[in-house]
Design a protein around this motif. Sequence first.
Motif, short mmCIF file in Angstrom:
data_model
loop_
_atom_site.label_atom_id
_atom_site.label_comp_id
_atom_site.label_asym_id
_atom_site.label_seq_id
_atom_site.Cartn_x
_atom_site.Cartn_y
_atom_site.Cartn_z
N PHE A 196 21.09 5.26 -14.89
CA PHE A 196 21.78 6.55 -14.85
C PHE A 196 21.87 7.18 -16.22
CE2 PHE A 196 25.45 3.78 -15.60
CZ PHE A 196 26.13 4.48 -16.57
N ARG A 197 21.83 6.37 -17.29
CA ARG A 197 21.87 6.95 -18.63
C ARG A 197 20.56 7.66 -18.95
NH1 ARG A 197 23.27 2.51 -22.69
NH2 ARG A 197 23.44 4.30 -24.08
N ARG A 198 19.47 7.25 -18.30
CA ARG A 198 18.19 7.87 -18.57
C ARG A 198 17.99 9.15 -17.78
NH1 ARG A 198 16.18 2.58 -17.81
NH2 ARG A 198 15.06 3.23 -15.93
N VAL A 199 18.73 9.32 -16.68
CA VAL A 199 18.44 10.46 -15.81
C VAL A 199 19.51 11.54 -15.84
CG1 VAL A 199 17.11 9.02 -14.26
CG2 VAL A 199 19.52 9.40 -13.78
N PHE A 200 20.56 11.38 -16.65
CA PHE A 200 21.61 12.39 -16.70
C PHE A 200 21.07 13.76 -17.08
CE2 PHE A 200 25.35 10.77 -15.37
CZ PHE A 200 25.82 9.65 -16.03
N PHE A 201 20.02 13.80 -17.90
CA PHE A 201 19.59 15.06 -18.45
C PHE A 201 18.31 15.58 -17.83
CE2 PHE A 201 22.86 14.51 -21.37
CZ PHE A 201 22.82 13.22 -21.89
N ILE A 202 17.93 15.04 -16.64
CA ILE A 202 16.69 15.48 -16.01
C ILE A 202 16.94 15.84 -14.57
CG2 ILE A 202 15.16 14.18 -17.52
CD1 ILE A 202 15.03 11.99 -15.50
N THR A 203 16.04 16.62 -14.00
CA THR A 203 16.18 17.02 -12.61
C THR A 203 15.63 15.96 -11.69
OG1 THR A 203 14.01 18.06 -12.55
CG2 THR A 203 15.85 19.42 -13.31
N LEU A 204 15.84 16.13 -10.40
CA LEU A 204 15.35 15.17 -9.43
C LEU A 204 13.84 15.07 -9.46
CD1 LEU A 204 15.70 13.23 -7.10
CD2 LEU A 204 15.75 15.21 -5.56
N SER A 205 13.16 16.16 -9.67
CA SER A 205 11.70 16.10 -9.72
C SER A 205 11.24 15.15 -10.80
CB SER A 205 11.12 17.50 -9.98
OG SER A 205 11.41 18.36 -8.91
N SER A 206 11.88 15.21 -11.96
CA SER A 206 11.55 14.29 -13.04
C SER A 206 11.96 12.88 -12.67
CB SER A 206 12.24 14.72 -14.32
OG SER A 206 11.85 16.02 -14.70
N LEU A 207 13.12 12.74 -12.03
CA LEU A 207 13.61 11.43 -11.64
C LEU A 207 12.61 10.69 -10.79
CD1 LEU A 207 16.08 9.43 -11.40
CD2 LEU A 207 16.60 10.63 -9.28
N LEU A 208 12.04 11.38 -9.82
CA LEU A 208 11.13 10.73 -8.89
C LEU A 208 9.77 10.48 -9.49
CD1 LEU A 208 12.02 12.65 -5.62
CD2 LEU A 208 12.79 10.39 -6.33
N CYS A 209 9.52 10.97 -10.68
CA CYS A 209 8.22 10.82 -11.29
C CYS A 209 8.23 9.91 -12.52
CB CYS A 209 7.66 12.18 -11.71
SG CYS A 209 7.33 13.30 -10.33
N THR A 210 9.37 9.30 -12.84
CA THR A 210 9.41 8.40 -13.98
C THR A 210 8.67 7.12 -13.65
OG1 THR A 210 11.51 7.53 -13.21
CG2 THR A 210 11.60 9.27 -14.85
N PRO A 211 8.04 6.47 -14.62
CA PRO A 211 7.25 5.29 -14.35
C PRO A 211 8.04 4.18 -13.67
CG PRO A 211 6.83 6.12 -16.57
CD PRO A 211 7.97 6.91 -16.02
N ALA A 212 9.33 4.03 -14.03
CA ALA A 212 10.11 2.95 -13.44
C ALA A 212 10.37 3.16 -11.97
CB ALA A 212 11.45 2.83 -14.19
N MET A 213 10.26 4.41 -11.50
CA MET A 213 10.53 4.71 -10.11
C MET A 213 9.41 5.57 -9.56
SD MET A 213 14.47 5.75 -10.74
CE MET A 213 13.87 6.76 -12.09
N ALA A 214 8.18 5.11 -9.74
CA ALA A 214 7.04 5.93 -9.38
C ALA A 214 7.10 6.30 -7.90
CB ALA A 214 5.75 5.18 -9.68
N SER A 215 7.02 7.59 -7.62
CA SER A 215 6.95 8.05 -6.25
C SER A 215 5.54 7.83 -5.73
CB SER A 215 7.36 9.52 -6.17
OG SER A 215 6.58 10.28 -7.07
N ILE A 216 5.36 8.09 -4.47
CA ILE A 216 4.07 7.83 -3.83
C ILE A 216 3.12 8.98 -4.12
CG2 ILE A 216 2.91 7.37 -1.64
CD1 ILE A 216 5.69 6.50 -0.56
#
Length: 345
Positions: free
Chosen positions: A3-23
């Motif tokens: 959560f400390r890494r995603v406070f400053f980003i939107t959901l689109s970015s959240l789903l595209c980070t390497p640690a949580m790669a979307s399909i």
Amino acid sequence: MLFRRVFFITLSSLLCTPAMASIELTENIRLGGFGSTSISQSDNRTPLFISREITDETCYDCDTTFGLQLDVGIAEGFGASGQVVKRTQDSWSDPELEWAYLFYEFDDFEVRAGRLRLPLFLASEYYYVGQAYPWIRPPQEVYDSILGFTFYDGLSLSWDYEISDELQLTVSPYYGFDRLNKVELGEFLLQFDTEYMAGIYVDLTGFNYRIHSGFMQAKYAQRPFNTTQKLDIYTLGAEYSYESWQFMAETEIDRLQANWYASVIYAFDDLSPYITYAESHQLRKSKGVTAGVRYDVTSSISLNAEYQMIFSQEEGNRAQFVTSPLVYGESADVDLMTLSVSFVF
């Protein structure tokens, strides 16, 4: 800590980070998802929180959400995004289309058209993504202040300006067209025939902080009454991280109410205890304290345990209930225990 890494980003970015790669369905099409569920119980028969209605009977789905997001790149600078969410108030067979829009990026600007998320609060963009914030649910004193409305149908323009290498300014005006908005408040169905909503938000984002300010005006008539009225809403929020500490605070003010909260989170390894203090005034009068802890099982799965106390400041007022506790012959104060799990994929 996720959560400390995603406070400053939107959901689109959240789903595209390497640690949580979307399909990645194709080179230009990406699918992601998120969800939360909980076990919750209060010590009061009066339903607590709009769209959740937690009572003294153990509830296994009062906080349940599940969503899918599809992002499509159509051409250079041009694309589309859609998000379908089973919200806490929805049945599984009747989810809500939370956003569906086309966007075009050019220079430092982005234009969006379609169904868009109301950008009033710090967590508005990822409100239904429990994995993206430290608590089980964003503080209801602020986030329930507009009766749970989260989207509008209209247009937005966003301008990004780099003040320095570590400081970015975002200014975004928006306009929503006429729409009938509905919300269930206990046994009552409230209907607001909205003629328009128009607003602007300004974000100032640095390396370890973000300041978000917003203004929205809505012109509407509440059915079955025909009297048209305007409501101006002002919001201000800030979040700041220093070493293992995270601080968050927000306020919402309109002519009917004033609400605010302040939260402190301390992260060590995968465990993050937190405490939040919140108040509501005028329309809803209450003070609340929430103490909890979050455990990150993996980078995409988290567990929370929370104990919340809410004290009414005036006998018979609604506070954070969906109706007055006098209707149920109950106390105006309430304690709430919740265990939850959140995930993204």
